[in-house]
Write an enzyme that holds these catalytic residues in place. Structure first.
Site, PDB file in Angstrom:
ATOM      1  N   LYS A  41       0.835  -1.219   0.000  1.00  0.00           N
ATOM      2  CA  LYS A  41       0.000   0.000   0.000  1.00  0.00           C
ATOM      3  C   LYS A  41       0.865   1.262   0.000  1.00  0.00           C
ATOM      4  CE  LYS A  41      -3.479   2.814   0.937  1.00  0.00           C
ATOM      5  NZ  LYS A  41      -4.279   3.388  -0.136  1.00  0.00           N
TER       6      LYS A  41
ATOM      7  N   LYS B 129       1.252  11.472   5.854  1.00  0.00           N
ATOM      8  CA  LYS B 129       1.508  10.331   6.756  1.00  0.00           C
ATOM      9  C   LYS B 129       1.949   9.105   5.944  1.00  0.00           C
ATOM     10  CE  LYS B 129      -1.958   7.820   7.510  1.00  0.00           C
ATOM     11  NZ  LYS B 129      -2.609   6.680   6.894  1.00  0.00           N
TER      12      LYS B 129
HETATM   13  P1  NAD Z   1     -10.999   9.923   8.463  1.00  0.00           P
HETATM   14  O1  NAD Z   1     -10.128  10.871   9.232  1.00  0.00           O
HETATM   15  O2  NAD Z   1     -12.086  10.444   7.595  1.00  0.00           O
HETATM   16  O3  NAD Z   1     -11.671   8.862   9.469  1.00  0.00           O
HETATM   17  C1  NAD Z   1     -11.057   8.366  10.612  1.00  0.00           C
HETATM   18  C2  NAD Z   1     -12.144   8.110  11.636  1.00  0.00           C
HETATM   19  O4  NAD Z   1     -11.528   7.522  12.783  1.00  0.00           O
HETATM   20  C3  NAD Z   1     -12.862   9.378  12.121  1.00  0.00           C
HETATM   21  O5  NAD Z   1     -14.260   9.212  12.034  1.00  0.00           O
HETATM   22  C4  NAD Z   1     -12.391   9.537  13.561  1.00  0.00           C
HETATM   23  O6  NAD Z   1     -13.374  10.132  14.408  1.00  0.00           O
HETATM   24  C5  NAD Z   1     -12.127   8.093  13.933  1.00  0.00           C
HETATM   25  N1  NAD Z   1     -11.205   7.957  15.052  1.00  0.00           N
HETATM   26  C6  NAD Z   1     -10.050   8.624  15.284  1.00  0.00           C
HETATM   27  N2  NAD Z   1      -9.491   8.196  16.421  1.00  0.00           N
HETATM   28  C7  NAD Z   1     -10.304   7.228  16.913  1.00  0.00           C
HETATM   29  C8  NAD Z   1     -10.257   6.402  18.053  1.00  0.00           C
HETATM   30  N3  NAD Z   1      -9.252   6.482  18.946  1.00  0.00           N
HETATM   31  N4  NAD Z   1     -11.254   5.525  18.255  1.00  0.00           N
HETATM   32  C9  NAD Z   1     -12.274   5.446  17.378  1.00  0.00           C
HETATM   33  N5  NAD Z   1     -12.381   6.195  16.262  1.00  0.00           N
HETATM   34  C10 NAD Z   1     -11.391   7.077  16.042  1.00  0.00           C
HETATM   35  O7  NAD Z   1      -9.976   9.013   7.630  1.00  0.00           O
HETATM   36  P2  NAD Z   1     -10.285   8.205   6.281  1.00  0.00           P
HETATM   37  O8  NAD Z   1     -10.052   9.113   5.112  1.00  0.00           O
HETATM   38  O9  NAD Z   1     -11.561   7.467   6.410  1.00  0.00           O
HETATM   39  O10 NAD Z   1      -9.053   7.177   6.313  1.00  0.00           O
HETATM   40  C11 NAD Z   1      -9.007   6.089   7.243  1.00  0.00           C
HETATM   41  C12 NAD Z   1      -7.790   5.247   6.899  1.00  0.00           C
HETATM   42  O11 NAD Z   1      -7.922   4.754   5.560  1.00  0.00           O
HETATM   43  C13 NAD Z   1      -6.464   6.019   6.953  1.00  0.00           C
HETATM   44  O12 NAD Z   1      -5.447   5.188   7.445  1.00  0.00           O
HETATM   45  C14 NAD Z   1      -6.225   6.381   5.505  1.00  0.00           C
HETATM   46  O13 NAD Z   1      -4.850   6.569   5.225  1.00  0.00           O
HETATM   47  C15 NAD Z   1      -6.811   5.174   4.791  1.00  0.00           C
HETATM   48  N6  NAD Z   1      -7.300   5.437   3.429  1.00  0.00           N
HETATM   49  C16 NAD Z   1      -8.033   6.553   3.128  1.00  0.00           C
HETATM   50  C17 NAD Z   1      -8.478   6.744   1.817  1.00  0.00           C
HETATM   51  C18 NAD Z   1      -9.283   7.960   1.419  1.00  0.00           C
HETATM   52  O14 NAD Z   1      -9.411   8.200   0.206  1.00  0.00           O
HETATM   53  N7  NAD Z   1      -9.827   8.734   2.354  1.00  0.00           N
HETATM   54  C19 NAD Z   1      -8.191   5.796   0.837  1.00  0.00           C
HETATM   55  C20 NAD Z   1      -7.471   4.662   1.176  1.00  0.00           C
HETATM   56  C21 NAD Z   1      -7.036   4.484   2.483  1.00  0.00           C
END
Ligand code: NAD
Length: 298
Positions: A172, A241
Site C-alpha cells: 500500500k 503520513k
Molecule cells: P478519516 O479521518 O475520515 O476517518 C477516521 C475516523 O476515525 C474518524 O471518524 C475519527 O473520528 C475516527 N477515530 C479517530 N481516532 C479514533 C479512536 N481512537 N477511536 C475510534 N475512532 C477514532 O480518515 P479516512 O479518510 O476514512 O481514512 C481512514 C484510513 O484509511 C487512513 O489510514 C487512511 O490513510 C486510509 N485510506 C483513506 C483513503 C481515502 O481516500 N480517504 C483511501 C485509502 C485508504
C-alpha cells in the site's frame, strides 16, 4: 459463518461507507467511533453502537478498523480499552494505512493471545468504498484467509500479499507514494501548460491518450482540480503520513528515494499553506501559487 457478528471501528470517509456496505449485505454490525456524529449515522442505518473498541470486541466475532494514524491504530488494537481486551473477537483486520511496523506489533500481541490479525489496507477512495470497488491488499495467516475473503469481497477485490504481517502495508505504501508523486508531478506539468495557454481539460485528454497518463490526470484533475472543488476525499495530512511512513521504511531497508523525498516536501509545504485537513489535491494550489496561474478551464 454467515451469522458472524462484525465490528467496525473508525467511521470516517472510508469506514462509514465500508460499514454501511456490511449492513447492506445483511451482516449484523457493531460500531464505534470517538466522534458521536458518524456513530449516530451508522446506527440510523441499522448498526448497533458500542462505547469503546473493547466493547466492540466483546460483542463481535471479527473486528475491522479504519483509523487515521499508526498511534491511534495501536491504541485501538492494544490499549487498555482496545480490541485485544475484548472477550469475543478472535480476529482483527486493519483496513487503515498504518505501515508495516505497527502491523507487526499488533500481530505479535494478538498471536500471543491466541488470536489473529490481518493488515488489509485499501485503495480506491470514498467512491470505491461506497461502490464496493476498492482494491484490498491483505497479509496474515493463510489458513484463516479463506474464511475472511467472502467478507472482504463486500468492500471490493482482495489481493492476498503474503503471510508476514505488514507485507500488505508495504504494498500500500508503494502505491500511495506513486499516487502522491503523480499528483505533484502532474500539477507542475498542468501549471506549465495552462500558463502557455493550453486548456487543462484538453491537456488531460491528450495525456490520458499518451504516455504520461496517471491517476491524477485520469481522475483527480478532471474531478477535483479543474472544477476547483478540491474535494477528492483524501486529506493532505493522510497523504503526508503515508509518504512519510513509506520513506522511513525505505530508508530502514536501504532503498534510496530522492523523488519520494521531493513528494514529501511538496505535501509538507501544502500542509503548511492549506492545512493538514485540506484535500490532498491542494498540492496543485501550491504549484499554482508559485507559477502565478490557476489550473482551470478557460
Ligand atoms: P478519516 O479521518 O475520515 O476517518 C477516521 C475516523 O476515525 C474518524 O471518524 C475519527 O473520528 C475516527 N477515530 C479517530 N481516532 C479514533 C479512536 N481512537 N477511536 C475510534 N475512532 C477514532 O480518515 P479516512 O479518510 O476514512 O481514512 C481512514 C484510513 O484509511 C487512513 O489510514 C487512511 O490513510 C486510509 N485510506 C483513506 C483513503 C481515502 O481516500 N480517504 C483511501 C485509502 C485508504
Amino acid at each position: 459463518m454467515a451469522d458472524r457478528v462484525l465490528g467496525f471501528i473508525g467511521l470516517g470517509q472510508m469506514g462509514s461507507r465500508m460499514a454501511a456496505r456490511l449492513l447492506e449485505a445483511g451482516h449484523p454490525v457493531v460500531v464505534f467511533d470517538r466522534a458521536p456524529g458518524p456513530l449516530a449515522e451508522l446506527v440510523a442505518k441499522g448498526a448497533t453502537a458500542a462505547a469503546s473498541p473493547r466493547e466492540v470486541a466483546d460483542r463481535a466475532d471479527l473486528v475491522f478498523g479504519s483509523l487515521p494514524t499508526p498511534a491511534i491504530l495501536r491504541d485501538v488494537a492494544l490499549g487498555p480499552d482496545g480490541v485485544l481486551a475484548g472477550q469475543r473477537a478472535r480476529c482483527f483486520v486493519d483496513l487503515s494505512t498504518t505501515g508495516p511496523r505497527v502491523a507487526g506489533e499488533v500481530a505479535a500481541a494478538f498471536t500471543e493471545a491466541g488470536r489473529s490479525t490481518f493488515d488489509c489496507p485499501v485503495s480506491g477512495g470514498k467512491g470505491g468504498a461506497a461502490a464496493g470497488t476498492l482494491a484490498l491488499m491483505v497479509s496474515g495467516p493463510r489458513a484463516e484467509y479463506d474464511s475472511l475473503e467472502p467478507v472482504l469481497r463486500v468492500f471490493g477485490k482482495p489481493f492476498y500479499c503474503g503471510e508476514k504481517p505488514g507485507q500488505a502495508q508495504v504494498m500500500k505504501l508503494c502505491n500511495n507514494l506513486l499516487a502522491a508523486t503523480a499528483l505533484a508531478a502532474s500539477s507542475e506539468a498542468l501549471a506549465m501548460g495552462v500558463k502557455a495557454g493550453l486548456d487543462p481539460n484538453l491537456m488531460c485528454e491528450v495525456i490520458n491518450a499518451s504516455s504520461g497518463r496517471n491517476s491524477a490526470t485520469q481522475d483527480k484533475f478532471p474531478r477535483a482540480v479543474i472544477p476547483r472543488t478540491f474535494d477528492f476525499g483524501f486529506t493532505t495530512g493522510l497523504s503526508l503520513k503515508d509518504v512519510r511512513l513509506c520513506l522511513e521504511e525505505a530508508e530502514a531497508m536501504g532503498v534510496p528515494m530522492p523523488v519520494g523525498n521531493a513528494t514529501r516536501q511538496m505535501l509538507a509545504i501544502t500542509a503548511a499553506l492549506h492545512g493538514l485537513d485540506s484535500d490532498f489535491t491542494s498540492i496543485a494550489k501550491t504549484v499554482e501559487n508559485w507559477a502565478g496561474v490557476e489550473i482551470k478551464a478557460p
